[in-house]
Design a protein around this motif. Structure first.
Motif, PDB file in Angstrom:
ATOM      1  N   MET A   1       0.818  -1.211   0.000  1.00  0.00           N
ATOM      2  CA  MET A   1       0.000   0.000   0.000  1.00  0.00           C
ATOM      3  C   MET A   1       0.853   1.263   0.000  1.00  0.00           C
ATOM      4  O   MET A   1       0.432   2.286  -0.550  1.00  0.00           O
ATOM      5  CB  MET A   1      -0.946  -0.005   1.199  1.00  0.00           C
ATOM      6  CG  MET A   1      -2.134  -0.929   1.017  1.00  0.00           C
ATOM      7  SD  MET A   1      -3.044  -0.651  -0.536  1.00  0.00           S
ATOM      8  CE  MET A   1      -3.626   1.033  -0.308  1.00  0.00           C
ATOM      9  N   ARG A   2       2.028   1.193   0.596  1.00  0.00           N
ATOM     10  CA  ARG A   2       2.929   2.337   0.463  1.00  0.00           C
ATOM     11  C   ARG A   2       3.318   2.488  -0.999  1.00  0.00           C
ATOM     12  O   ARG A   2       3.375   3.599  -1.542  1.00  0.00           O
ATOM     13  CB  ARG A   2       4.150   2.119   1.350  1.00  0.00           C
ATOM     14  CG  ARG A   2       5.077   3.345   1.453  1.00  0.00           C
ATOM     15  CD  ARG A   2       6.276   3.216   0.564  1.00  0.00           C
ATOM     16  NE  ARG A   2       7.174   4.351   0.685  1.00  0.00           N
ATOM     17  CZ  ARG A   2       8.485   4.270   0.593  1.00  0.00           C
ATOM     18  NH1 ARG A   2       9.068   3.082   0.396  1.00  0.00           N
ATOM     19  NH2 ARG A   2       9.228   5.345   0.665  1.00  0.00           N
ATOM     20  N   GLY A   3       3.589   1.351  -1.668  1.00  0.00           N
ATOM     21  CA  GLY A   3       3.921   1.395  -3.084  1.00  0.00           C
ATOM     22  C   GLY A   3       2.782   1.929  -3.925  1.00  0.00           C
ATOM     23  O   GLY A   3       2.989   2.755  -4.825  1.00  0.00           O
ATOM     24  N   ALA A   4       1.559   1.482  -3.636  1.00  0.00           N
ATOM     25  CA  ALA A   4       0.399   1.965  -4.379  1.00  0.00           C
ATOM     26  C   ALA A   4       0.168   3.451  -4.123  1.00  0.00           C
ATOM     27  O   ALA A   4      -0.142   4.219  -5.047  1.00  0.00           O
ATOM     28  CB  ALA A   4      -0.839   1.163  -3.991  1.00  0.00           C
ATOM     29  N   GLY A   5       0.318   3.867  -2.858  1.00  0.00           N
ATOM     30  CA  GLY A   5       0.133   5.280  -2.536  1.00  0.00           C
ATOM     31  C   GLY A   5       1.170   6.161  -3.193  1.00  0.00           C
ATOM     32  O   GLY A   5       0.853   7.254  -3.692  1.00  0.00           O
ATOM     33  N   CYS A   6       2.428   5.697  -3.207  1.00  0.00           N
ATOM     34  CA  CYS A   6       3.482   6.473  -3.857  1.00  0.00           C
ATOM     35  C   CYS A   6       3.259   6.541  -5.363  1.00  0.00           C
ATOM     36  O   CYS A   6       3.532   7.561  -6.011  1.00  0.00           O
ATOM     37  CB  CYS A   6       4.848   5.860  -3.551  1.00  0.00           C
ATOM     38  SG  CYS A   6       5.386   6.106  -1.844  1.00  0.00           S
ATOM     39  N   THR A   7       2.775   5.442  -5.936  1.00  0.00           N
ATOM     40  CA  THR A   7       2.462   5.445  -7.367  1.00  0.00           C
ATOM     41  C   THR A   7       1.376   6.458  -7.676  1.00  0.00           C
ATOM     42  O   THR A   7       1.483   7.240  -8.631  1.00  0.00           O
ATOM     43  CB  THR A   7       2.034   4.036  -7.818  1.00  0.00           C
ATOM     44  OG1 THR A   7       3.062   3.092  -7.489  1.00  0.00           O
ATOM     45  CG2 THR A   7       1.777   4.000  -9.320  1.00  0.00           C
ATOM     46  N   TRP A   8       0.325   6.455  -6.856  1.00  0.00           N
ATOM     47  CA  TRP A   8      -0.758   7.428  -7.034  1.00  0.00           C
ATOM     48  C   TRP A   8      -0.232   8.858  -6.846  1.00  0.00           C
ATOM     49  O   TRP A   8      -0.579   9.766  -7.615  1.00  0.00           O
ATOM     50  CB  TRP A   8      -1.872   7.140  -6.032  1.00  0.00           C
ATOM     51  CG  TRP A   8      -2.967   8.163  -5.963  1.00  0.00           C
ATOM     52  CD1 TRP A   8      -3.334   8.896  -4.883  1.00  0.00           C
ATOM     53  CD2 TRP A   8      -3.852   8.566  -7.026  1.00  0.00           C
ATOM     54  NE1 TRP A   8      -4.381   9.734  -5.182  1.00  0.00           N
ATOM     55  CE2 TRP A   8      -4.719   9.545  -6.491  1.00  0.00           C
ATOM     56  CE3 TRP A   8      -3.994   8.197  -8.358  1.00  0.00           C
ATOM     57  CZ2 TRP A   8      -5.718  10.161  -7.247  1.00  0.00           C
ATOM     58  CZ3 TRP A   8      -4.987   8.809  -9.122  1.00  0.00           C
ATOM     59  CH2 TRP A   8      -5.833   9.774  -8.567  1.00  0.00           C
ATOM     60  N   ASN A   9       0.610   9.049  -5.869  1.00  0.00           N
ATOM     61  CA  ASN A   9       1.205  10.361  -5.625  1.00  0.00           C
ATOM     62  C   ASN A   9       2.002  10.836  -6.843  1.00  0.00           C
ATOM     63  O   ASN A   9       1.910  12.004  -7.254  1.00  0.00           O
ATOM     64  CB  ASN A   9       2.111  10.290  -4.403  1.00  0.00           C
ATOM     65  CG  ASN A   9       2.639  11.641  -3.976  1.00  0.00           C
ATOM     66  OD1 ASN A   9       1.961  12.408  -3.300  1.00  0.00           O
ATOM     67  ND2 ASN A   9       3.871  11.939  -4.372  1.00  0.00           N
ATOM     68  N   ASP A  10       2.783   9.926  -7.430  1.00  0.00           N
ATOM     69  CA  ASP A  10       3.607  10.311  -8.579  1.00  0.00           C
ATOM     70  C   ASP A  10       2.773  10.556  -9.830  1.00  0.00           C
ATOM     71  O   ASP A  10       3.151  11.359 -10.683  1.00  0.00           O
ATOM     72  CB  ASP A  10       4.656   9.236  -8.853  1.00  0.00           C
ATOM     73  CG  ASP A  10       5.822   9.312  -7.868  1.00  0.00           C
ATOM     74  OD1 ASP A  10       5.717  10.073  -6.893  1.00  0.00           O
ATOM     75  OD2 ASP A  10       6.817   8.606  -8.073  1.00  0.00           O
TER      76      ASP A  10
END
Length: 322
Positions: free
Chosen positions: A84-93
């Motif tokens: 979820m950190r990866g998904a959140g960072c992807t969404w952020n980027d």
């Protein structure tokens, strides 16, 4: 050369990742842009998402003892935090790709540097969310409902710095949601007041460390019109960090006292109460060494918050065995 024309780091590395990290050294070449998109080359964010989960699990276990299933809860929270950190960072980027292209520290990220397209990033985000969802489904249904309810905050966060001076507070709401989720996964019940006080303590902690982090980009943020508590506090940052320290320690202490009331053993209570003091000591140590005008100093201290969060997790975990 304009910011958007800036060439990426050699080999595609992200500028603020630790040199020689496992992604750059060992991951298959085709996977590196996606792993960088997930910040797998910068694990501190996964720790900061996982540690509140461990706080919630450990304090819940301190109330009625550890169980065998708690081992899976801890492992599941670790895997879920990574995903979820990866998904959140992807969404952020995805949402910040134009901002990232204009900031020196972030223009080497996979999307602005051209390593990954937006469509590829969207697909990667949903893949990570799907895997995290499968892990969440192994928990109690109360924990599942709580976990799903956090998605709105996660989706909002990248936009917060465009309309509020307090985007770090929105990050705190999202990053500490693991406290009530892990509590519910252990207890099978809706989290009580101690869990929510511990959640609030985590929010104060997030305001502390992410304000330090935001000082790296404050000059670029002024140019592109992005808000942050670093810009808001300015030269008064030290005073605000001290307030967040007091809030984090006080709220965690209250959570422990309410969770382990008069019916608990004295030794367990003493060990559990060491948790907020350990956190406070580390935060005080950070304030004493902070130079808000030195980006490298800010990044280095920000990364030490893995240890800051581990200390209370260990004390709370020990209390569950007493």
């Amino acid at each position: 050369m304009t910011p958007t024309e800036q060439k990426p780091e050699p080999g595609g590395q992200v500028s603020d990742a630790v040199r020689g990290n496992w992604v750059d050294r060992f991951a298959p070449e085709f996977s590196r842009p996606y792993l960088r998109l997930s910040r797998a080359d910068r694990p501190i964010g996964t720790w900061l998402l996982l540690l509140p989960c461990l706080w919630g699990l450990a304090l819940a276990a301190a109330v009625d003892g550890w169980r065998l299933f708690d081992l899976w809860i801890a492992i599941g929270c670790g895997l879920g935090a990574w995903l979820m950190r990866g998904a959140g960072c992807t969404w952020n980027d995805i949402t910040d790709r134009d901002f990232d292209a204009a900031v020196a520290r972030t223009r080497s990220r996979p999307i602005p540097s051209g390593q990954v397209t937006v469509k590829q990033a969207v697909a990667w985000m949903f893949a990570q969310m799907a895997l995290a969802g499968l892990i969440l489904l192994t928990f109690d249904w109360t924990a599942v409902l709580l976990g799903v309810s956090s998605l709105g905050i996660v989706a909002l966060y990248p936009f917060a710095k465009r309309f509020t001076w307090w985007p770090q507070a929105v990050l705190g709401l999202a990053f500490n949601w693991g406290v009530p989720v892990a509590w519910a996964a252990h207890s099978g019940d809706w989290p009580g007041l101690p869990a929510w006080l511990l959640y609030a303590s985590g929010i104060a902690w997030t305001l502390f460390y992410d304000t330090i982090y935001a000082h790296q980009d404050k000059e670029d943020d002024v140019l592109i019109g992005v808000k942050s508590t670093a810009r808001l506090f300015g030269a008064d940052t030290g005073k605000w960090l001290a307030r967040f320290l007091v809030a984090a320690v006080t709220l965690m202490g209250l959570a422990v006292l309410l969770a382990l009331g008069p019916g608990s053993g004295v030794l367990a209570l003493i060990v559990a109460l060491a948790a907020p003091w350990a956190l406070g000591w580390h935060l005080f140590w950070q304030i004493s060494r902070l130079d808000i005008d030195d980006p490298e100093n800010c990044l280095r201290l920000f990364r030490t918050n893995r240890n800051a969060g581990l200390l209370p997790a260990l004390f709370l975990a020990c209390a569950g065995f007493l």
